[in-house]
Design an enzyme around this catalytic site. Structure first.
Site, PDB file in Angstrom:
ATOM      1  N   PRO A   1      -2.029   3.471  15.178  1.00  0.00           N
ATOM      2  CG  PRO A   1      -1.439   4.137  13.057  1.00  0.00           C
ATOM      3  CD  PRO A   1      -1.948   2.967  13.816  1.00  0.00           C
TER       4      PRO A   1
ATOM      5  CE1 TYR B   1      -9.875   0.155   9.340  1.00  0.00           C
ATOM      6  CE2 TYR B   1     -10.394   1.433  11.300  1.00  0.00           C
ATOM      7  CZ  TYR B   1      -9.494   1.028  10.331  1.00  0.00           C
ATOM      8  OH  TYR B   1      -8.202   1.499  10.358  1.00  0.00           O
TER       9      TYR B   1
ATOM     10  CB  VAL C   1      -3.205   9.192  10.566  1.00  0.00           C
ATOM     11  CG1 VAL C   1      -1.990   9.692   9.799  1.00  0.00           C
ATOM     12  CG2 VAL C   1      -2.793   8.312  11.745  1.00  0.00           C
TER      13      VAL C   1
ATOM     14  N   GLY D   1      -0.330   8.043   1.633  1.00  0.00           N
ATOM     15  CA  GLY D   1      -0.450   8.016   3.074  1.00  0.00           C
ATOM     16  C   GLY D   1       0.737   7.432   3.802  1.00  0.00           C
TER      17      GLY D   1
ATOM     18  CB  SER E   1      -6.371   1.026  13.640  1.00  0.00           C
ATOM     19  OG  SER E   1      -7.265   2.082  13.939  1.00  0.00           O
TER      20      SER E   1
ATOM     21  N   GLY F   1       0.813  -1.215   0.000  1.00  0.00           N
ATOM     22  CA  GLY F   1       0.000   0.000   0.000  1.00  0.00           C
ATOM     23  C   GLY F   1       0.841   1.257   0.000  1.00  0.00           C
TER      24      GLY F   1
ATOM     25  CE  LYS G   1      -6.361  -1.475  10.136  1.00  0.00           C
ATOM     26  NZ  LYS G   1      -5.052  -1.752   9.516  1.00  0.00           N
TER      27      LYS G   1
ATOM     28  CB  THR H   1      -3.693   9.554   5.186  1.00  0.00           C
ATOM     29  OG1 THR H   1      -4.684   8.625   5.662  1.00  0.00           O
ATOM     30  CG2 THR H   1      -2.530   9.602   6.178  1.00  0.00           C
ATOM     31  CD  GLU H   2      -5.118   9.293  -1.297  1.00  0.00           C
ATOM     32  OE1 GLU H   2      -5.423   8.094  -1.461  1.00  0.00           O
ATOM     33  OE2 GLU H   2      -4.526   9.953  -2.161  1.00  0.00           O
TER      34      GLU H   2
END
Length: 252
Positions: A183, A153, A186, A13, A140, A9, A157, A188-189
């Site tokens: 994290p 989600y 954050v 990000g 996460s 990936g 995780k 990012t996208e």
């Protein structure tokens, strides 16, 4: 040959930020992702700025056959991977469980759990043969606690958290390090993907406080990767100062 880091990936990000950090530290790179144009742009930049070699693999970690085929296509010298950063992952939707999308669930589970497994199995066996290696799994805060509407989600995780512990146990006799970095918020996208391109809604996620940025997480990953051979960081949770938990952010 220099040390090698494989980053999944890597097209945006945290994955892209990790590519910069490991290149800065003189690692050659295997970069994977679904967007070849971004991989090529990143590779050219890294070669120019840091004078490192990069090999690019264009596949989706959800596809087991393509994942294994692409990884095994690498020449033997590129299979001497020192660090694997399992970064590829995403969230889709933020609805109550009973309103969730089957397709979104499948994509999250196939990417965040099964994709991580496909890559890790191949690379872990290289590391066993090489008698060295470090697997770093991007978790996460959602893998440590559950927040409203996070359901699947968060479950994916939590699975990463459990797999990280299981990998550490199973790879212990082979001297392979295993670390999870978890994290909080954050910028990012990530939220744009979660909200399927709704940039206005994504922007609101980070209003009123200073979130982490991708480089913050990449530097945390590098900290774990750069410890002496006898030191393993089992897991790290990194949060913005304004965040105390998955759903608890102080906004000004």
């Amino acid at each position: 040959m220099a040390k090698i880091a494989l980053i999944t990936g890597a097209t945006s990000g945290i994955g892209e930020a990790c590519a910069h950090v490991f290149a800065r530290e003189r690692y050659d790179l295997i970069l994977t992702g679904r967007r070849m144009d971004r991989l090529e742009e990143l590779s050219a930049h890294l070669k120019e700025e840091y004078n490192v070699d990069a090999t690019l693999l264009n596949f989706d970690v959800r596809d087991r056959d393509e994942t294994v085929k692409n990884l095994e296509s690498l020449p033997d010298e590129w299979k001497k991977v020192n660090v694997l950063v399992n970064n590829a992952g995403l969230s889709l939707g933020l609805e109550p469980f009973q309103q969730g999308s089957y397709d979104d669930w499948d994509t999250m589970i196939d990417t965040n759990i099964k994709g991580l497994l496909y890559v890790s199995k191949v690379v872990a066996n290289w590391m066993i043969a090489n008698k060295t290696g470090h697997i770093i799994n991007l978790g996460s805060i959602a893998g440590k606690e559950v927040y409203p509407n996070g359901n699947v989600y968060c479950a994916s995780k939590h699975a990463v958290d459990a797999l990280n512990k299981g990998m550490r146990i199973d790879l212990l006799p082979h001297g392979i390090k295993v670390t999870a970095v978890h994290p909080g918020a954050v910028e990012t996208e990530f939220s744009e993907v979660r909200f399927k391109g709704d940039k206005a809604r994504a922007k609101k996620v980070y209003e009123g406080f200073e979130p982490l940025v991708a480089a913050d997480v990449a530097e945390t990953i590098w900290f774990a990767a750069s410890r002496p051979a006898h030191v393993n960081i089992n897991e790290l949770t990194v949060m913005p100062t304004a965040q105390s938990g998955g759903a608890n952010i102080f906004r000004k």
